[in-house]
Motif scaffolding. Structure first.
Motif, PDB file in Angstrom:
ATOM      1  N   VAL A 171      -3.277   6.437   7.233  1.00  0.00           N
ATOM      2  CA  VAL A 171      -4.514   6.063   7.039  1.00  0.00           C
ATOM      3  C   VAL A 171      -4.861   4.842   7.541  1.00  0.00           C
ATOM      4  N   GLY A 172      -5.961   4.745   8.690  1.00  0.00           N
ATOM      5  CA  GLY A 172      -6.388   3.281   8.934  1.00  0.00           C
ATOM      6  C   GLY A 172      -7.693   2.760   8.809  1.00  0.00           C
ATOM      7  N   HIS A 173      -7.715   1.579   8.554  1.00  0.00           N
ATOM      8  CA  HIS A 173      -9.115   0.999   8.385  1.00  0.00           C
ATOM      9  C   HIS A 173      -9.775   0.820   9.581  1.00  0.00           C
ATOM     10  N   THR A 204       6.833 -12.565   8.015  1.00  0.00           N
ATOM     11  CA  THR A 204       6.345 -13.380   7.042  1.00  0.00           C
ATOM     12  C   THR A 204       4.735 -13.552   6.977  1.00  0.00           C
ATOM     13  N   SER A 205       4.353 -12.806   7.793  1.00  0.00           N
ATOM     14  CA  SER A 205       2.773 -12.467   7.931  1.00  0.00           C
ATOM     15  C   SER A 205       2.185 -11.739   7.004  1.00  0.00           C
ATOM     16  N   ALA A 206       1.038 -11.658   6.462  1.00  0.00           N
ATOM     17  CA  ALA A 206       0.275 -11.189   5.319  1.00  0.00           C
ATOM     18  C   ALA A 206       0.024  -9.666   5.783  1.00  0.00           C
ATOM     19  N   PRO A 207       0.059  -8.687   4.887  1.00  0.00           N
ATOM     20  CA  PRO A 207       0.105  -7.463   5.240  1.00  0.00           C
ATOM     21  C   PRO A 207      -1.505  -7.001   5.635  1.00  0.00           C
ATOM     22  N   SER A 265      -2.874   2.825   2.628  1.00  0.00           N
ATOM     23  CA  SER A 265      -3.100   2.872   4.136  1.00  0.00           C
ATOM     24  C   SER A 265      -2.136   2.090   4.717  1.00  0.00           C
ATOM     25  N   ILE A 266      -1.925   2.363   6.073  1.00  0.00           N
ATOM     26  CA  ILE A 266      -0.855   1.192   6.890  1.00  0.00           C
ATOM     27  C   ILE A 266      -1.341   0.024   6.860  1.00  0.00           C
ATOM     28  N   GLN A 267      -2.594  -0.397   6.871  1.00  0.00           N
ATOM     29  CA  GLN A 267      -3.043  -2.040   6.495  1.00  0.00           C
ATOM     30  C   GLN A 267      -2.525  -2.639   5.279  1.00  0.00           C
ATOM     31  N   THR A 268      -1.911  -1.911   4.325  1.00  0.00           N
ATOM     32  CA  THR A 268      -1.597  -2.452   2.994  1.00  0.00           C
ATOM     33  C   THR A 268      -0.076  -2.645   2.859  1.00  0.00           C
TER      34      THR A 268
END
Length: 458
Positions: A213-215, A183-186, A173-176
C-alpha cells in the motif's frame, strides 16, 4: 564526536546531491531535494548479498515456462483489474488518497482468500492489531482468521514471512517500513526503495504474493521515487471523489494483464461492493431527452462503458470560459475550433462547460464526436433523440476517424437498449451481423455530415 554527514535526496527520482539545489540535477524537478543523513559505506558490500543469485545464461527456447496460475480474490472487480486474480510471487502496489478505501478492500480480499483456505498475513504499520480487528467487525467479517502483524521493521517482517509462508501478504503501508541497514527515517526515498527491493525479492524467492500500500502526494502521484513502480509487477490507483459512494481502481501497469483496466466499487456500510454494470452509474436518468446531453461508449481496458457527456453553452463576456471536468481542456478548445471552421457552429462569444457524468475521466479521442454533438445540442437548444449514442475521433481537417474496437462498443450499446448510433464509417457493422438488432447505425466521414444527420434525427 564527529558530526554525521548530510546529503540531499530527490523525492522524484531518488538522486542525491551534496548540497541543496532548487532544481534536481538528475531529473530537473523543482523543490524536491530533502536533507537526510548520508549512508555509511562500510556495510554496503554485504547489504545486497541476499539479492544476488547465481544464474546461467540460457536461450528462451530452453526455458521451461508455463502460464501463471491465478488465485481469485473473491471480488470480481478486483480480479478484473489484476488480470484474473492474484499471481504467485507477484508484487502489487496500490495507491490512493487517504480514506478512499485501500485498507478496507484489502482486508475484505484477505478474508475471502482465507475462507478459501489460502494462508494470509496482514502487516500493519499505521494501525494497531486492535484497530484492524475493530475495522473487520465493522465490515461484518466476524470470526475472520486473517493473521495480523503490527510491525514496521523490515528484518522482522521478512523473518515472519519466511516462518509463516503465507500465500498472500499485505504491507500497509510501505512508507512506514524501515530497515536497520539505513539510518534515514521511515518514508524517506532510501528506505522506501530498499524495503521495496527486499520485499520484492522475498516474493519472487518464496512464491508469496505481496501487496504494497503506497501513499500519494498532493498531485495524486505515488509518493517516493518512481523506481518503486518499476520494481513491482502491478500498479493500481484508487480514484473517485471521497464525497461519492463510488470508487474506481485503475491498472496503470500490469505484467500479468491489461493496463488501463478498471474496477468499479460502491462504498457501503459493510465495505466495498463490486458494481457489475457500471454504465448505469455514468448515465443520468432523464425522463425526456434534454439539450446538451450525448451518450458515448468509452473503452476502459477491455471493458466498454456507456458514459453521458453533458455540455452547457451560455452567453459569455468579453473573455468566454472553456471548462471541462473529466475531459482534456486543451482538446476541448481544439474541438471548438474544428466545429467553427468545418461545421459553421460558432462559440467564440459563449461560455462552454463540458462534463463527464459520474466523475469518470475520459482520455481517449473517441469522445470527440459526442462532445461536439453535445455542444451543438446545447447551443441550439434542441435535444438529441432518445436512445442516441455517438463515438469517433475528429481530426483538425474535420474528418471523423474510426475508434478502436468499434464492434464491441456497438454491442454494448445494443445490449443496453440504445436505438440510434452515429459512428465513423469504418466502424459500421457487417450487414449480416445480427448482434446489433434494434440499433440503427449511421456512418459518417466528416463532422459536417454528423451535424446534419443529428439535425435530421432530432
Amino acid at each position: 564526536m564527529a558530526k554525521d554527514k548530510t546529503q540531499y535526496t530527490c523525492n522524484e527520482c531518488g538522486g542525491s546531491s551534496p548540497k541543496w539545489l532548487g532544481k534536481c540535477p538528475h531529473c530537473n524537478a523543482w523543490n524536491t531535494l530533502v536533507e537526510s543523513v548520508a549512508e555509511s559505506t562500510a556495510p554496503a558490500k554485504n547489504r545486497f548479498a541476499s539479492l544476488a543469485k547465481t544464474a546461467e545464461v540460457t536461450t528462451l527456447a530452453d526455458i521451461d515456462a508455463t502460464d501463471v496460475q491465478r488465485t481469485p480474490t473473491g471480488h470480481d472487480e478486483l480480479d478484473r483489474v489484476l488480470g484474473g486474480g492474484i499471481v504467485e510471487g507477484g508484487v502489487v502496489l496500490i495507491g490512493g488518497d487517504p480514506g478512499i478505501g485501500k485498507s478496507t478492500l484489502l482486508l475484505q480480499a484477505l478474508d475471502s482468500l482465507q475462507r478459501a483456505n489460502v494462508k494470509t498475513l496482514y502487516v500493519t504499520g499505521e494501525e494497531s492489531g486492535a484497530q484492524v480487528a475493530l475495522r473487520s467487525r465493522r465490515l461484518g467479517l466476524d470470526g475472520s482468521q486473517v493473521s495480523v502483524l503490527a510491525e514496521i521493521q523490515l528484518e522482522k517482517i521478512l523473518a515472519t514471512l519466511d516462518h509463516v509462508r503465507p500465500g498472500i501478504a499485505v504491507i500497509d503501508s510501505i512508507q512506514t517500513v524501515y530497515s536497520e541497514q539505513l539510518t534515514s527515517a521511515p518514508g524517506s526515498v532510501a528506505q522506501v526503495r530498499e524495503c521495496a527491493a527486499h520485499l520484492t525479492r522475498a516474493a519472487k524467492a518464496s512464491g508469496t504474493a505481496i501487496v504494497l500500500v503506497g501513499h500519494v502526494t498532493k498531485e495524486g502521484a505515488l509518493a517516493g521515487p518512481r523506481v518503486l513502480e518499476h520494481m513491482v509487477d502491478t500498479v493500481l490507483y484508487f480514484e473517485g471523489d471521497t464525497h461519492s459512494s463510488f470508487r474506481l481502481i485503475r491498472a496503470i501497469k500490469n505484467r500479468f494483464g491489461a493496463v488501463n483496466e478498471i474496477g468499479v466499487f460502491a462504498m457501503t456500510e459493510k465495505g466495498l461492493k463490486g458494481v457489475s454494470n457500471p454504465s448505469a452509474i455514468f448515465l443520468s436518468q432523464h425522463s425526456e431527452p434534454v439539450p446538451g446531453s450525448c451518450v458515448m461508449v468509452t473503452l476502459e481496458g477491455t471493458r466498454p462503458m456507456l458514459v453521458e457527456i453533458q455540455a452547457l453553452v451560455d452567453s459569455g463576456g468579453p473573455s468566454p470560459r472553456r471548462l471541462s471536468v473529466g475531459l482534456d481542456r486543451d482538446r476541448l478548445a481544439m474541438l471548438l475550433a474544428v466545429l467553427h471552421r468545418h461545421a459553421g457552429v460558432a462559440c467564440m462569444d459563449q461560455d462552454v462547460f463540458v462534463n463527464a457524468v459520474g466523475g469518470v475521466r475520459i482520455s481517449e479521442p473517441a469522445a470527440d464526436l459526442a462532445v461536439m454533438l453535445a455542444i451543438t445540442s446545447s447551443l441550439r437548444g434542441r435535444p438529441l433523440p432518445k436512445g442516441f449514442i455517438a463515438f469517433g475521433e475528429v481530426g483538425l481537417a474535420g474528418e471523423v476517424r474510426p475508434a478502436p474496437r468499434g464492434q464491441e462498443r456497438l454491442k454494448e450499446a445494443a445490449k443496453l437498449g440504445f436505438s440510434v448510433a452515429v459512428v465513423p464509417k469504418a466502424n459500421l457493422p457487417k450487414k449480416n451481423d445480427k448482434s446489433f438488432e434494434g440499433l440503427t447505425v449511421h456512418g459518417v466521414d466528416r463532422i459536417e455530415e454528423a451535424m446534419e444527420l443529428a439535425r435530421s434525427l432530432a
